[in-house]
Design a protein around this motif. Structure first.
Motif, PDB file in Angstrom:
ATOM      1  N   PHE A  27     -11.864   3.508  11.685  1.00  0.00           N
ATOM      2  CA  PHE A  27     -12.499   2.497  11.255  1.00  0.00           C
ATOM      3  C   PHE A  27     -12.121   2.530   9.651  1.00  0.00           C
ATOM      4  O   PHE A  27     -12.442   3.525   9.075  1.00  0.00           O
ATOM      5  CB  PHE A  27     -13.887   2.600  11.283  1.00  0.00           C
ATOM      6  N   CYS A  28     -11.745   1.321   9.127  1.00  0.00           N
ATOM      7  CA  CYS A  28     -11.301   1.235   7.745  1.00  0.00           C
ATOM      8  C   CYS A  28     -12.351   1.110   7.157  1.00  0.00           C
ATOM      9  O   CYS A  28     -13.436   0.165   7.248  1.00  0.00           O
ATOM     10  CB  CYS A  28      -9.985   0.273   7.848  1.00  0.00           C
ATOM     11  N   GLN A  29     -12.437   1.526   5.836  1.00  0.00           N
ATOM     12  CA  GLN A  29     -13.437   1.281   4.755  1.00  0.00           C
ATOM     13  C   GLN A  29     -13.277   0.224   4.010  1.00  0.00           C
ATOM     14  O   GLN A  29     -13.807  -0.223   2.915  1.00  0.00           O
ATOM     15  CB  GLN A  29     -13.738   2.596   3.784  1.00  0.00           C
ATOM     16  N   ALA A  30     -12.456  -0.782   4.293  1.00  0.00           N
ATOM     17  CA  ALA A  30     -12.441  -2.012   3.515  1.00  0.00           C
ATOM     18  C   ALA A  30     -13.184  -2.700   3.354  1.00  0.00           C
ATOM     19  O   ALA A  30     -14.012  -2.827   4.844  1.00  0.00           O
ATOM     20  CB  ALA A  30     -11.168  -2.738   4.263  1.00  0.00           C
ATOM     21  N   GLY A  31     -14.023  -3.223   2.367  1.00  0.00           N
ATOM     22  CA  GLY A  31     -15.399  -3.888   2.406  1.00  0.00           C
ATOM     23  C   GLY A  31     -16.268  -3.086   2.217  1.00  0.00           C
ATOM     24  O   GLY A  31     -17.624  -3.456   1.743  1.00  0.00           O
ATOM     25  N   ILE A  81     -12.269  -8.390   1.944  1.00  0.00           N
ATOM     26  CA  ILE A  81     -12.483  -7.156   2.206  1.00  0.00           C
ATOM     27  C   ILE A  81     -10.962  -6.326   1.894  1.00  0.00           C
ATOM     28  O   ILE A  81     -11.155  -5.042   1.452  1.00  0.00           O
ATOM     29  CB  ILE A  81     -12.837  -6.673   3.649  1.00  0.00           C
ATOM     30  N   CYS A  82      -9.953  -6.896   2.027  1.00  0.00           N
ATOM     31  CA  CYS A  82      -8.651  -6.576   1.679  1.00  0.00           C
ATOM     32  C   CYS A  82      -7.474  -7.412   1.281  1.00  0.00           C
ATOM     33  O   CYS A  82      -7.802  -8.659   1.558  1.00  0.00           O
ATOM     34  CB  CYS A  82      -8.076  -5.298   2.955  1.00  0.00           C
ATOM     35  N   LYS A  83      -6.252  -6.924   1.043  1.00  0.00           N
ATOM     36  CA  LYS A  83      -5.522  -8.119   0.913  1.00  0.00           C
ATOM     37  C   LYS A  83      -4.844  -8.808   2.192  1.00  0.00           C
ATOM     38  O   LYS A  83      -4.469  -9.832   2.123  1.00  0.00           O
ATOM     39  CB  LYS A  83      -3.910  -7.541   0.175  1.00  0.00           C
ATOM     40  N   VAL A  84      -5.262  -8.153   3.278  1.00  0.00           N
ATOM     41  CA  VAL A  84      -4.718  -8.642   4.647  1.00  0.00           C
ATOM     42  C   VAL A  84      -5.766  -9.715   5.043  1.00  0.00           C
ATOM     43  O   VAL A  84      -5.490 -10.645   5.627  1.00  0.00           O
ATOM     44  CB  VAL A  84      -4.341  -7.593   5.605  1.00  0.00           C
ATOM     45  N   ALA A  85      -6.675  -9.111   5.253  1.00  0.00           N
ATOM     46  CA  ALA A  85      -7.988 -10.037   5.783  1.00  0.00           C
ATOM     47  C   ALA A  85      -8.613 -10.832   4.931  1.00  0.00           C
ATOM     48  O   ALA A  85      -9.517 -10.302   4.273  1.00  0.00           O
ATOM     49  CB  ALA A  85      -9.040  -8.923   6.563  1.00  0.00           C
ATOM     50  N   LEU A  98     -16.112  -8.531  10.762  1.00  0.00           N
ATOM     51  CA  LEU A  98     -14.820  -8.552  11.075  1.00  0.00           C
ATOM     52  C   LEU A  98     -14.435  -7.614  12.049  1.00  0.00           C
ATOM     53  O   LEU A  98     -13.735  -7.619  13.083  1.00  0.00           O
ATOM     54  CB  LEU A  98     -13.991  -8.463  10.069  1.00  0.00           C
ATOM     55  N   PHE A  99     -15.100  -6.300  11.854  1.00  0.00           N
ATOM     56  CA  PHE A  99     -14.763  -5.237  12.904  1.00  0.00           C
ATOM     57  C   PHE A  99     -15.509  -5.282  14.046  1.00  0.00           C
ATOM     58  O   PHE A  99     -15.168  -4.525  15.228  1.00  0.00           O
ATOM     59  CB  PHE A  99     -14.801  -3.743  12.165  1.00  0.00           C
ATOM     60  N   SER A 100     -16.474  -5.980  14.115  1.00  0.00           N
ATOM     61  CA  SER A 100     -17.296  -6.223  15.451  1.00  0.00           C
ATOM     62  C   SER A 100     -16.660  -7.297  16.194  1.00  0.00           C
ATOM     63  O   SER A 100     -17.209  -7.415  17.612  1.00  0.00           O
ATOM     64  CB  SER A 100     -18.835  -6.213  15.110  1.00  0.00           C
ATOM     65  N   THR A 148      -3.098   0.614  14.959  1.00  0.00           N
ATOM     66  CA  THR A 148      -2.701  -0.556  14.337  1.00  0.00           C
ATOM     67  C   THR A 148      -4.314  -1.124  13.981  1.00  0.00           C
ATOM     68  O   THR A 148      -5.202  -1.352  14.920  1.00  0.00           O
ATOM     69  CB  THR A 148      -1.975  -1.608  14.967  1.00  0.00           C
ATOM     70  N   CYS A 149      -4.650  -1.472  12.708  1.00  0.00           N
ATOM     71  CA  CYS A 149      -5.879  -2.297  12.440  1.00  0.00           C
ATOM     72  C   CYS A 149      -5.806  -3.676  13.420  1.00  0.00           C
ATOM     73  O   CYS A 149      -4.978  -4.529  13.089  1.00  0.00           O
ATOM     74  CB  CYS A 149      -5.789  -2.335  10.999  1.00  0.00           C
ATOM     75  N   PRO A 150      -6.860  -4.060  13.942  1.00  0.00           N
ATOM     76  CA  PRO A 150      -6.895  -5.245  14.550  1.00  0.00           C
ATOM     77  C   PRO A 150      -6.854  -6.523  13.864  1.00  0.00           C
ATOM     78  O   PRO A 150      -6.414  -7.547  14.107  1.00  0.00           O
ATOM     79  CB  PRO A 150      -8.366  -5.242  15.200  1.00  0.00           C
TER      80      PRO A 150
HETATM   81  S1  SF4 Z   1      -5.705  -4.603   7.329  1.00  0.00           S
HETATM   82 FE1  SF4 Z   1      -7.004  -3.256   8.246  1.00  0.00          FE
HETATM   83  S2  SF4 Z   1      -6.451  -1.166   7.941  1.00  0.00           S
HETATM   84 FE2  SF4 Z   1      -5.414  -2.553   6.328  1.00  0.00          FE
HETATM   85  S3  SF4 Z   1      -7.071  -2.326   4.653  1.00  0.00           S
HETATM   86 FE3  SF4 Z   1      -7.446  -4.285   5.904  1.00  0.00          FE
HETATM   87  S4  SF4 Z   1      -8.902  -3.733   7.327  1.00  0.00           S
HETATM   88 FE4  SF4 Z   1      -8.037  -1.869   6.411  1.00  0.00          FE
END
Ligand code: SF4
Ligand code: SF4
Length: 390
Positions: free
Chosen positions: A285-289, A303-307, A332-334, A350-352
């Protein structure tokens, strides 16, 4: 300006150098002791001597002159990235920003964002872009972040480092780290990607300046089809300057899912980044957010640059964003995504949300999804699943 910062970060307390990767974890009692000592004329306590020696400070220095002590906050964020602008003075072919929209925030809105980031508990702030140094408000924003006791990493193409206004500022208040992207080892390859005449010379002048100013610098070597035969030369340049370097060889789609950046990938040079590792315990589990987040140039926090979706408009909700981001992360993670149903989940790291990001483009490289590779995405057996590079 004090060379050390003392702060609570997530669930620890630490004292860290403003300019280097040097620091030490301390107890809450030591944190309180430093706070008390800083109110008077007291000298540094004996227990902090090893750190003081590491950064070359005299042991008899007063606490208030050597350590900036930050107020505790109820929030538990440690790292934030702030994309101060989407605009750039280059036009790189592999860029993941689709439109490079005009900036919409004024100075007081940017100031509020920095205050909220500081209130979040953030210690490590990355100011990025676009090219952050072209933003007219950059000097003010940088100064403010610095004065609030954040360790600022500046991600730049390096072309404007020699501008008087910028070099003067960074010399007076050096960043925690300068991260400069390197797009080639020669003028030809570099400028083929950046589409900006004279940019290679400006980049080299920027490196000369960073070395002469003794600013801690890391080079991000971006391997593309234009420079894949120059990897050794790019490493040689990094070593010549005495800078740390990292090599990046895979391209991501644009934020809107466009696949154009992948056309510039040097597929034969792709570093083996497969996330499947039979010994791995899968994605943790990533700590983003929860302990980190991102704010874009329009003031939207994610929560992050990707999501980047859902996002929260900081202009509208203000500091409440800090309560909303952990909720967005949980949501998002659920989500019952394809990854969560996948029988490889146990060993795939890989992060979903990263998977979803690539899925939007319709091109999922085997380094991201092993299952996609097994399904026949990797038709030619080269590890290259993307039709745009065939
Ligand atoms: S893409 Fe996934 S692993 Fe990467 S920072 Fe965002 S939530 Fe975390
Ligand atoms: S779908 Fe692909 S990325 Fe997701 S868990 Fe399965 S192998 Fe990993």
């Amino acid at each position: 300006m004090q060379p050390l910062i003392c702060s609570r970060v997530v669930n620890k307390y630490l004292v860290a150098s403003r300019y280097d990767k040097v620091g030490t974890i301390i107890s809450k009692e030591q944190f309180e002791e430093l706070r008390e000592l800083s109110k008077g004329d007291s000298e540094l306590p004996i227990w902090i001597e090893p750190l003081i020696k590491k950064i070359g400070l005299k042991t008899k220095t007063k606490v208030k002159n050597s350590i900036f002590i930050r107020d505790e906050t109820r929030y538990r964020f440690g790292r934030v990235s702030y994309e101060i602008t989407e605009r750039c003075n280059y036009d790189c072919q592999h860029c993941y920003l689709d439109k490079k929209s005009l900036d919409t925030l004024n100075l007081s809105e940017k100031e509020r964002i920095i205050q909220i980031i500081a209130n979040s508990g953030c210690l490590w702030l990355q100011i990025t872009g676009g090219e952050p140094l072209i933003d007219v408000d950059f000097p003010y924003v940088y100064n403010l972040a610095h004065s609030l006791g954040m360790l600022v990493t500046l991600s730049t193409n390096g072309s404007l480092l020699t501008k008087k206004k910028i070099s003067g500022l960074l010399q007076k208040k050096p960043p925690y780290r300068l991260t400069v992207s390197m797009y080639g080892g020669s003028q030809k390859s570099y400028e083929s990607l950046t589409q900006k005449k004279g940019s290679f010379g400006q980049f080299i002048s920027g490196l000369d300046w960073a070395r002469s100013a003794n600013v801690r610098t890391r080079l991000n070597i971006i391997v593309t089809k234009y420079n894949s035969n120059e990897i050794n030369e790019m490493i040689r340049i990094a070593r010549h300057y005495g800078f740390e370097h990292h090599i990046f060889s895979s391209m991501s789609p644009t934020l809107e899912g466009g696949i154009s950046p992948m056309q510039y990938e040097a597929s034969e040079c792709l570093i083996n980044e497969d996330r499947i590792n039979r010994n791995s315990k899968g994605f943790s589990f990533c700590q983003a957010g929860q302990s980190s987040f991102h704010i874009n140039s329009a003031g939207k926090a994610s929560i992050c640059k990707v999501a980047r979706k859902p996002s929260v408009d900081v202009k509208i909700v203000g500091q409440q964003v800090l309560d909303l981001l952990p909720q967005i992360s949980n949501q998002l993670f659920s989500d019952f995504s394809e990854c969560n149903k996948c029988d490889e989940r146990g060993t795939c790291s890989t992060c979903p949300l990263l998977y979803k990001f690539y899925q939007k483009s319709g091109q999922i490289p085997p380094s991201v999804c092993y299952k996609y590779k097994r399904k026949g995405g990797d038709k030619d057996g080269t590890g290259n699943a993307r039709s745009n590079t065939n």
